[in-house]
Motif scaffolding. Structure first.
Motif: not given
Length: 253
Positions: A224-253
Motif C-alpha cells: 500500500i503506497s501514497y505518493h504526494w508532490d507539490y510545486t510552487d510554480t507550474v505552467p498554465v493549466d497545470s496543478k500545484h499538487t498531485n497525489s496517488e494512492f495505490g495497492v500493488t502486488l509485489v514479486y521479490n527476487f
C-alpha cells in the motif's frame, strides 16, 4: 566356559564424541565466517503491478508498474527505480507518467557517504515534455541497525525542465534536501518513507513517498503506497499538487 569382553570391541566414548563434533565445528565455523564476512556485491529486486478498473456511470482503468533493483557492496551502493502509470476514463487518457531514478552512493564509513542522484520524468499532463535532475551531496546515516535506518542528505544539484509549449527550457542550480527512513515492523512487514525538497530561484518542489509492504508467502507481497508532490510554480493549466494512492502486488527476487 569362555567369557567375551564386549568392551574391548567398543570404541572409546571420547573418541566417538570427537569424531561426531569435529565436522560440526567445521560447519559452524564456516557459517559464522559467512555471517561476519558477507560476500559482495549483493543484488535484490522487486517487480510491482497494480490494476484498477471501474464500470458504471464512468468506465475507468489504470495500471501502475514498478521495477526496483538494489546492489549493495563494500564501497558503492546502487538503487535503480523505474515507474510507469497510465489511467483512462471513458477510453480517454487522463494520466500518463514514466519516471526513472538512479541513486549511487559511495560509502566512507558506517555512517558517512557520498550521495548521487539522477532522475528523469515524463508526465504527459504536467506542462513539460520532460524533467531532469542531477545532484551530488553529503549523506549521513543517523540510525543504523537491523530494524531501522534513517538517512539525511544535502547537496547542490542541477535541474533542466523542457516546457511543452515550445517556450524554452527551465534550468537552474538547486539545493537538494532528502530524508529516507526504513522500519522492519516485524518479519515480513516493512515500512518505507522518503521525503525530498529541491529548491532554486525559479521554483521549489516537495515530494513524499510512503509505503507499507506485507509478505503473503515466499516471494509475493502486497504493498500500500501514497505518493504526494507539490510545486510552487507550474505552467498554465497545470496543478500545484498531485497525489496517488495505490495497492500493488509485489514479486521479490
Amino acid at each position: 566356559m569362555q567369557y567375551h569382553d564386549h568392551q574391548t570391541h567398543r570404541p572409546s566414548s571420547t573418541k566417538a564424541c570427537v569424531a561426531l563434533l569435529f565436522p560440526a565445528l567445521i560447519v559452524a565455523r564456516s557459517l559464522n565466517a559467512a555471517d561476519t564476512e558477507p560476500s559482495f556485491p549483493k543484488w535484490k529486486g522487486a517487480a510491482e503491478l497494480g490494476s484498477i478498473r471501474t464500470t458504471g456511470n464512468t468506465n475507468t482503468s489504470s495500471i501502475n508498474a514498478t521495477l526496483n533493483l538494489k546492489r549493495k557492496a563494500r564501497v558503492w551502493d546502487l538503487v535503480l527505480n523505474l515507474d510507469a502509470l497510465t489511467s483512462k476514463e471513458d477510453d480517454v487518457t487522463s494520466k500518463e507518467r514514466y519516471k526513472g531514478t538512479l541513486d549511487l552512493n559511495r560509502k566512507f564509513t558506517r555512517h558517512h557517504y557520498l550521495a548521487t542522484t539522477l532522475s528523469y520524468e515524463f508526465d504527459r499532463f504536467s506542462g513539460y515534455d520532460y524533467q531532469t535532475l542531477y545532484s551530488i551531496g553529503y549523506g549521513y546515516r543517523l540510525i543504523n541497525n537491523r530494524r531501522h535506518y534513517l538517512d539525511a542528505e544535502i547537496g547542490p544539484g542541477y535541474r533542466y525542465d523542457q516546457r511543452e509549449d515550445n517556450s524554452g527550457a527551465e534550468e537552474e542550480t538547486v539545493l537538494r534536501l532528502a530524508g529516507k527512513y526504513f522500519w522492519k515492523i516485524q518479519k515480513g512487514v516493512e515500512f518505507d518513507q522518503m521525503l525530498s525538497v529541491n529548491t532554486g530561484s525559479q521554483k521549489t518542489t516537495w515530494r513524499s513517498e510512503s509505503s507499507l509492504k506485507s509478505r503473503i508467502n515466499g516471494s509475493l507481497a502486497t504493498k500500500i503506497s501514497y505518493h504526494w508532490d507539490y510545486t510552487d510554480t507550474v505552467p498554465v493549466d497545470s496543478k500545484h499538487t498531485n497525489s496517488e494512492f495505490g495497492v500493488t502486488l509485489v514479486y521479490n527476487f
